[in-house]
Design a protein around this motif. Structure first.
Motif, mmCIF file in Angstrom:
data_model
loop_
_atom_site.group_PDB
_atom_site.id
_atom_site.type_symbol
_atom_site.label_atom_id
_atom_site.label_comp_id
_atom_site.label_asym_id
_atom_site.label_seq_id
_atom_site.Cartn_x
_atom_site.Cartn_y
_atom_site.Cartn_z
ATOM 1 N N HIS A 69 33.783 -78.408 14.235
ATOM 2 C CA HIS A 69 32.477 -78.577 14.891
ATOM 3 C C HIS A 69 31.409 -78.963 13.846
ATOM 4 O O HIS A 69 30.671 -79.925 14.026
ATOM 5 N N GLU A 70 31.397 -78.224 12.748
ATOM 6 C CA GLU A 70 30.397 -78.500 11.697
ATOM 7 C C GLU A 70 30.623 -79.870 11.071
ATOM 8 O O GLU A 70 29.673 -80.579 10.745
ATOM 9 N N HIS A 78 28.926 -82.529 12.998
ATOM 10 C CA HIS A 78 27.516 -82.734 12.628
ATOM 11 C C HIS A 78 27.416 -83.527 11.324
ATOM 12 O O HIS A 78 26.684 -84.505 11.219
ATOM 13 N N ASN A 119 26.936 -73.633 22.528
ATOM 14 C CA ASN A 119 26.090 -74.410 21.620
ATOM 15 C C ASN A 119 25.170 -75.373 22.344
ATOM 16 O O ASN A 119 24.194 -75.842 21.777
ATOM 17 N N ASP A 154 22.662 -76.117 19.112
ATOM 18 C CA ASP A 154 22.602 -77.578 19.127
ATOM 19 C C ASP A 154 21.858 -78.099 20.349
ATOM 20 O O ASP A 154 21.169 -79.115 20.284
#
Ligand SMILES: [Zn+2]
Length: 412
Positions: A59-60, A63, A207, A215
């Protein structure tokens, strides 16, 4: 980052484990111990927990890699027990870019969930496929039922005591029913795949809540910013985030879950601070060196004795000075620390030249942002302001503080 352990660098981004991650291992140990599982069982608990952090990590990276496309670097990714943080050097300010950077994280989890669904589709058929779907359904039906009942409570179909009673009841499990009916044995894959799929969907959903620091808060801000501009969009996103936070806190009272209230409190504070930060940022962009420059300042000469600045610091309000050579050319700065050091040493008759430090110049139209960077981040206490190659004034830490104080009281 302090208190973190670097585990590896992947695609040029170092990944750190926060020290509190040790708590996860303790937790696995405790669960294992509590259930008399033995060391193999504890490893098993870890084997369930660790993929979770794999999903958070991906997930990170969603980004980070999207930010990279817009030329924004990621300093590092830190994994903590409550989630991951990709520390971007800055957030891209163009709304469309912030939108894609923010949504990329949850999108990764949705893609993983889809892939796992595809794997299930390939692996299972007949009754096992039914069990697979039933299991996924079980993970979300509790949430679905909760909101359904909450809705019934709000529109008055059920009373509060009914609601409380329903909450304490177990949600019927489709998988258990199916197992009871057919006598199939859900093996390792049939247990793990739906769980991992649901975790990823859950991560994406959580999120996407429209509240900072989630997010969804950034996505919302980016969408609003395209119409309202960044400052007003943040104001709105911050209000909406605070409303979500209040809903969390109310819900935590309703359900009696302490953690939910804690999350609500955290979200509330984040929503507020994001607003303050963006407003401050906008303030820094709105003003320039011209607005806080001091045109009258004392000019020291390299051959002056230290006695002169020492007297000036004792008697006046100036703390730092610009120093010129005998041809009136600017050669450096004399900072308060240096003057105090000379005072302590009783070095009154030494020349100012011995205590010189470098000086930075800014243009009169330079935004306050740059000045703030020089004064606060680089720790330079005084700057010279130039206009058309000529020195027209100075800006120092005292002036900046004064300006910000006036600003916050609405005086400028
Ligand atoms: Zn995220």
């Amino acid at each position: 980052m302090r208190g973190s352990l670097k585990i590896f660098t992947w695609l040029g981004i170092p990944v750190y484990l926060h020290w509190s991650f040790a708590l996860i291992f303790l937790y696995a140990f405790w669960i294992g111990y509590d259930n008399n599982m033995g060391s193999f069982g504890m490893l098993w608990v870890l084997a369930i927990i660790l993929p979770l952090f794999g999903f958070v990590l991906l997930h990170e990276y969603g980004h980070s890699l999207t930010a990279r496309r817009y030329g924004v670097k990621t300093r590092d990714i830190i994994l903590t027990p409550i989630g991951g943080i990709a520390r971007l050097e800055r957030m891209p300010e163009k709304p469309i870019q912030e939108f894609f950077v923010a949504i990329a994280g949850p999108a990764v989890n949705v893609v993983i969930a889809l892939i796992l669904f595809g794997v299930g589709l390939l692996l299972f058929d007949g009754i096992y496929w039914e069990a697979f779907v039933a299991s996924i359904n079980d993970y979300f039906s509790a949430i679905g039922l909760f909101f359904q009942r909450l809705w019934h409570l709000i529109i008055g179909h059920i009373s509060f005591s009914d609601f409380k009673m329903l909450l304490s009841m177990d949600t019927p499990s489709q998988l258990e029913e199916l197992v009871a009916e057919t006598g199939i044995e859900p093996g390792l894959l049939l247990t793990a795949l739906p769980a991992f799929l649901s975790i990823n969907l859950g991560l994406a959903l959580f999120n996407m809540l429209p509240a900072f620091p989630m997010d969804g808060g950034r996505v919302l801000r980016a969408l609003l910013a395209a119409r309202l501009g960044r400052v007003r969009a943040t104001q709105w996103a911050s209000w909406i985030g605070q409303a979500v936070a209040v809903a969390f806190i109310l819900l935590s009272f309703l359900v009696g879950t302490f953690t939910l209230g804690l999350i609500g409190f955290f979200v509330f504070m984040s929503a507020r601070s994001e607003n303050v930060m963006v407003r401050f940022d906008a303030l820094l962009k709105r003003y320039t060196a011209r607005d806080l420059m001091r045109p009258n300042f004392t000019r020291l000469t390299v051959t002056d004795w230290m006695q002169t600045p020492i007297d000036l610091v004792r008697q006046g309000l100036e703390r730092h000075f610009l120093v010129f050579d005998l041809n009136d050319q600017l050669v450096g700065a004399l900072r308060e620390e240096a003057i105090v050091a000379a005072m302590k040493r009783r070095d009154f008759s030494s020349e100012v030249a011995n205590y010189l430090q470098r000086v930075e110049l800014v243009h009169i139209n330079e935004p306050l942002q740059t000045i703030y960077y020089h004064l606060r981040q680089q720790g330079l206490p005084i700057l010279g302001v130039v206009d058309g190659g000529e020195l027209v004034g100075v800006i120092d830490e005292v002036g900046l503080q004064h300006f910000l104080r006036l600003q916050s009281s609405g005086g400028v």
